[in-house]
Write a protein that holds these residues in place. Structure first.
Motif, PDB file in Angstrom:
ATOM      1  N   THR A 256      66.445  25.792 -69.859  1.00  0.00           N
ATOM      2  CA  THR A 256      67.105  25.268 -70.956  1.00  0.00           C
ATOM      3  C   THR A 256      66.121  25.610 -72.318  1.00  0.00           C
ATOM      4  O   THR A 256      64.668  25.379 -71.887  1.00  0.00           O
ATOM      5  CB  THR A 256      67.134  23.843 -70.792  1.00  0.00           C
ATOM      6  OG1 THR A 256      68.141  23.734 -69.685  1.00  0.00           O
ATOM      7  CG2 THR A 256      67.600  23.172 -72.002  1.00  0.00           C
ATOM      8  N   ALA A 257      66.783  26.030 -73.033  1.00  0.00           N
ATOM      9  CA  ALA A 257      65.832  26.470 -74.520  1.00  0.00           C
ATOM     10  C   ALA A 257      66.031  24.829 -75.451  1.00  0.00           C
ATOM     11  O   ALA A 257      67.171  24.413 -75.384  1.00  0.00           O
ATOM     12  CB  ALA A 257      66.286  27.438 -75.334  1.00  0.00           C
ATOM     13  N   ILE A 258      64.987  24.769 -76.210  1.00  0.00           N
ATOM     14  CA  ILE A 258      64.833  23.655 -77.035  1.00  0.00           C
ATOM     15  C   ILE A 258      64.888  24.277 -78.567  1.00  0.00           C
ATOM     16  O   ILE A 258      64.137  25.168 -78.810  1.00  0.00           O
ATOM     17  CB  ILE A 258      63.675  23.031 -77.175  1.00  0.00           C
ATOM     18  CG1 ILE A 258      63.524  22.345 -75.598  1.00  0.00           C
ATOM     19  CG2 ILE A 258      63.693  21.467 -77.978  1.00  0.00           C
ATOM     20  CD1 ILE A 258      64.645  21.455 -75.175  1.00  0.00           C
ATOM     21  N   VAL A 259      65.833  24.142 -79.261  1.00  0.00           N
ATOM     22  CA  VAL A 259      66.127  24.721 -80.759  1.00  0.00           C
ATOM     23  C   VAL A 259      66.325  23.318 -81.828  1.00  0.00           C
ATOM     24  O   VAL A 259      66.631  22.286 -81.451  1.00  0.00           O
ATOM     25  CB  VAL A 259      67.309  25.446 -80.729  1.00  0.00           C
ATOM     26  CG1 VAL A 259      67.257  26.022 -82.253  1.00  0.00           C
ATOM     27  CG2 VAL A 259      67.396  26.491 -79.596  1.00  0.00           C
ATOM     28  N   THR A 260      65.321  23.547 -82.741  1.00  0.00           N
ATOM     29  CA  THR A 260      65.503  22.610 -84.046  1.00  0.00           C
ATOM     30  C   THR A 260      65.439  23.222 -85.245  1.00  0.00           C
ATOM     31  O   THR A 260      65.631  24.576 -85.156  1.00  0.00           O
ATOM     32  CB  THR A 260      63.911  21.499 -83.806  1.00  0.00           C
ATOM     33  OG1 THR A 260      64.393  20.483 -84.896  1.00  0.00           O
ATOM     34  CG2 THR A 260      62.900  22.304 -84.121  1.00  0.00           C
ATOM     35  N   ASP A 261      65.321  22.478 -86.396  1.00  0.00           N
ATOM     36  CA  ASP A 261      65.103  23.098 -87.583  1.00  0.00           C
ATOM     37  C   ASP A 261      63.644  22.609 -88.278  1.00  0.00           C
ATOM     38  O   ASP A 261      63.252  21.627 -87.724  1.00  0.00           O
ATOM     39  CB  ASP A 261      66.333  23.079 -88.296  1.00  0.00           C
ATOM     40  CG  ASP A 261      66.443  21.163 -88.745  1.00  0.00           C
ATOM     41  OD1 ASP A 261      65.587  20.589 -89.148  1.00  0.00           O
ATOM     42  OD2 ASP A 261      67.689  20.956 -88.640  1.00  0.00           O
TER      43      ASP A 261
END
Length: 290
Positions: free
Chosen positions: A3-8
């Motif tokens: 699982t990858a974690i992505v944000t801004d």
């Protein structure tokens, strides 16, 4: 599952910091005099502050659907099975709802989280998500945890000028004029979702004391059962001078000696709304990161 974690960048995590931590970060756009700049790529905080001092027309913007999907597609090409995407609160921007719609085309491989946070509170959520992913939690499990604990955080912020709040329509021109004459500094709060007025205080020093008092009250009530190691205290702002940053962080550190207080600059897209030399404080309950 991987699982990858992505944000801004509204999380306060830069693209480079995210890369070092194994987190993907989408740069947020800022519009200055009709030209779009991406935070950390085309514009720095210092350059934005200079644009403000020059009284240039500026605003924040949502990331384009193409940029969001391009990043997601790259993450999946990098070998991840699914994605946890954590944008800023839906109460402050439409980017979260837009991402939820975009995710419908990814057959549940992208889980968009709305945990009603921004800045340092969002940052801590992202690091919680990374911890949970490293522990083997699925994207669905991480989303459920972050949304369940969404309101386990508190933010207070004092703006130095009402100019940008007036521009965004949050206060009237007449109220801003009176406040400037009387040196009134509004203390704002985010307790999930929207930015609300907490108090009106005369002078910067009194507003700083008010924020610290408010956070102490929250800790004594809402967070009284949380052990110190799971309660992070943070400062943030658009402070220009290092001595002002150090003074504010040290002031908060003295008020909360049981914690290790850190400071992080507010993102450019947040700075567009609060202006230069705003200062904030937050308390965040974190996951067990052992």
């Amino acid at each position: 599952m991987k699982t990858a974690i992505v944000t801004d960048t509204n999380s306060g995590i830069t693209v480079e910091e995210g890369r070092k931590a194994g987190i993907y970060v989408l740069p947020m756009p800022v519009i200055i005099e009709g030209t779009c700049y991406l935070e950390g790529a085309d514009i720095t905080n210092e350059q934005l502050y200079q644009a403000m001092k020059a009284d240039k027309d500026l605003s924040s913007s949502q990331p384009s659907p193409g940029d969001v999907m391009d990043l997601w597609n790259q993450v999946l090409k990098d070998g991840f099975d699914d994605i946890v995407y954590i944008p800023m609160s839906s109460g402050l921007s439409g980017s979260c709802q837009n991402a939820i719609q975009l995710a419908l085309d990814y057959d549940a491989r992208v889980q968009v989280v709305d945990n009603h946070r921004i800045s340092v509170t969002l940052m801590e959520s992202v690091y919680d998500a990374k911890t949970l992913a490293d522990q083997g939690c699925s994207a669905v499990e991480i989303k459920e945890y972050l949304e369940k604990t969404a309101y386990d955080a508190s933010i207070y912020i004092c703006v130095n000028s009402l100019k940008y709040l007036k521009k965004s329509g949050r206060i009237t021109s007449s109220a801003a004029a009176i406040a400037n004459v009387l040196n009134i500094k509004p203390v704002l709060t985010i307790q999930g979702d929207k930015l609300d007025l907490f108090a009106k205080v005369r002078g910067t020093r009194q507003s700083e004391k008010k924020m610290i008092e408010a956070l102490k009250s929250d800790i004594a009530s809402r967070f009284s059962s949380i052990p110190n190691e799971r309660l992070h205290i943070a400062t943030a702002g658009t402070l220009e001078k290092k001595e002002d940053i150090d003074r504010w962080r040290n002031m908060v550190q003295e008020a909360f000696p049981e914690s290790t207080v850190y400071y992080t600059p507010l993102s450019c897209s947040i700075a567009c709304h609060v202006g230069i030399n705003a200062a904030g404080i937050g308390a965040i309950v974190i996951a067990d990161r052992k």
